[in-house]
Design an enzyme around this catalytic site. Structure first.
Site, PDB file in Angstrom:
ATOM      1  N   SER A 181       0.850  -1.195   0.000  1.00  0.00           N
ATOM      2  CA  SER A 181       0.000   0.000   0.000  1.00  0.00           C
ATOM      3  C   SER A 181       0.878   1.234   0.000  1.00  0.00           C
ATOM      4  O   SER A 181       2.032   1.192   0.466  1.00  0.00           O
ATOM      5  CB  SER A 181      -0.891   0.004   1.245  1.00  0.00           C
ATOM      6  OG  SER A 181      -1.565   1.236   1.396  1.00  0.00           O
TER       7      SER A 181
ATOM      8  N   TYR B  48      -2.315  -0.171  10.452  1.00  0.00           N
ATOM      9  CA  TYR B  48      -2.282  -0.570   9.042  1.00  0.00           C
ATOM     10  C   TYR B  48      -0.977  -0.110   8.394  1.00  0.00           C
ATOM     11  O   TYR B  48      -0.321  -0.885   7.680  1.00  0.00           O
ATOM     12  CB  TYR B  48      -3.479   0.044   8.320  1.00  0.00           C
ATOM     13  CG  TYR B  48      -3.631  -0.384   6.879  1.00  0.00           C
ATOM     14  CD1 TYR B  48      -4.207  -1.604   6.548  1.00  0.00           C
ATOM     15  CD2 TYR B  48      -3.202   0.441   5.831  1.00  0.00           C
ATOM     16  CE1 TYR B  48      -4.348  -1.992   5.217  1.00  0.00           C
ATOM     17  CE2 TYR B  48      -3.346   0.066   4.516  1.00  0.00           C
ATOM     18  CZ  TYR B  48      -3.916  -1.154   4.210  1.00  0.00           C
ATOM     19  OH  TYR B  48      -4.047  -1.533   2.896  1.00  0.00           O
TER      20      TYR B  48
END
Length: 305
Positions: free
Chosen positions: A173, A186
């Site tokens: 990501s 995250y």
């Protein structure tokens, strides 16, 4: 080799690799043939995992689909067969559990064969500020988004090394390149996943196993429902990505053996200057792009009853 010769060699190769990169902007690398290759996609039951699986189905690869959602995984398998996959195998696997990964991996090797393209895609997001995130959810985030990569590499990489053939893919990501307000756990998991993938890639390079390729994918938010509710301030500069577009770009990067893929292109510029600017300017730019407020209206994927 003395200092002068090593410096000269380094400068010459730097110039050569720069020219090579410029040429490839005009003459792209030839795509490899994956027909018959055994491609494992974790988190294949929905979202970007499903779409990547369908792209490889169209290329007549043998698919191994992992997910904790058996119904979703079976639907992906049905769609993959319609798209032309030579063989499709589904497995119920909880990637957060090491024992489950190893057990299902052994089953795959017995029933299908050695995986030659491993796509670590399974991921979860808490979507809460750090102090509001339950410990169990943060631990789960690290287990699925990071530790699962350790176990899948341990399970499938030895065979790739033995044959000097394979491809390791980490669907990470842009949150693994830049910190994001409201995504502490995250971001941590994705930073770790990228660091792990890069370190293993370096190990392979140093050991001479240049037949085992690696690709790290760092997209901005993808409109799959996982980050439902997230907003972007300047959609023309930092758009929330269309899932089909993202899946095609990811598949193309794997076929071209691209080392890192960052989407959208604006993030390449931000990544390049990230560590060159004073911290305050970095914060100023982050505010300009609105990255501190992207999670303000986060809802996430709605769970079915």
């Amino acid at each position: 080799m003395n200092f002068f010769l090593e410096t000269l060699r380094m400068l010459f190769l730097s110039l050569y690799y720069t020219l090579e990169a410029l040429v490839r902007l005009v003459v792209p690398v030839r795509r490899k043939n994956v027909s018959g290759e055994i491609v494992l996609v974790s988190g294949a039951g929905s979202g970007i995992g499903r779409l990547i699986a369908l792209e490889f189905a169209r290329l007549h690869a043998t698919l191994v689909l992992w997910d904790v959602n058996e119904e979703g995984n079976n639907e992906t398998a049905r769609l993959a067969r319609e798209r032309g996959a030579s063989r499709v195998h589904t497995y119920l696997c909880d990637c957060s559990k090491k024992t489950s990964v190893y057990e299902i991996a052994d089953q795959v090797k017995r029933e299908v064969g050695d995986v030659s393209i491993l796509i670590n895609n399974a991921g979860i997001v808490t979507g809460k500020k750090f102090t509001d995130s339950p410990d169990a959810l943060m631990e789960k985030t690290m287990e699925v988004n990071t530790l699962a990569h350790f176990w899948t590499y341990k399970a499938f990489l030895p065979a790739m090394i033995a044959s000097n053939h394979g491809h390791l893919v980490s669907i990470a990501s842009s949150a693994g390149l830049f910190p994001v307000n409201g995504l502490a756990d995250y971001c941590s998991s994705k930073f770790a996943a990228i660091g792990f993938a890069q370190s293993v890639a370096l190990e392979l390079l140093v050991s001479g196993k240049n037949g085992v390729k690696t690709t790290i994918v760092c997209p901005y938010y993808i409109n799959t429902g996982m980050f439902d509710g997230c907003k972007t301030k300047w959609p023309h500069l930092l758009p929330i990505l269309d899932p089909n577009y993202a899946a095609k770009k990811i598949t193309d990067a794997i076929l071209r053996e691209q080392v890192i893929l960052v989407m959208p292109r604006a993030l390449y510029f931000m990544f390049a200057i990230k560590n060159m600017l004073p911290v305050k300017i970095g914060v100023l730019i982050g505010g300009y792009f609105g990255v501190f407020q992207t999670m303000d209206n986060f809802k996430g994927r709605v769970k079915k009853d």
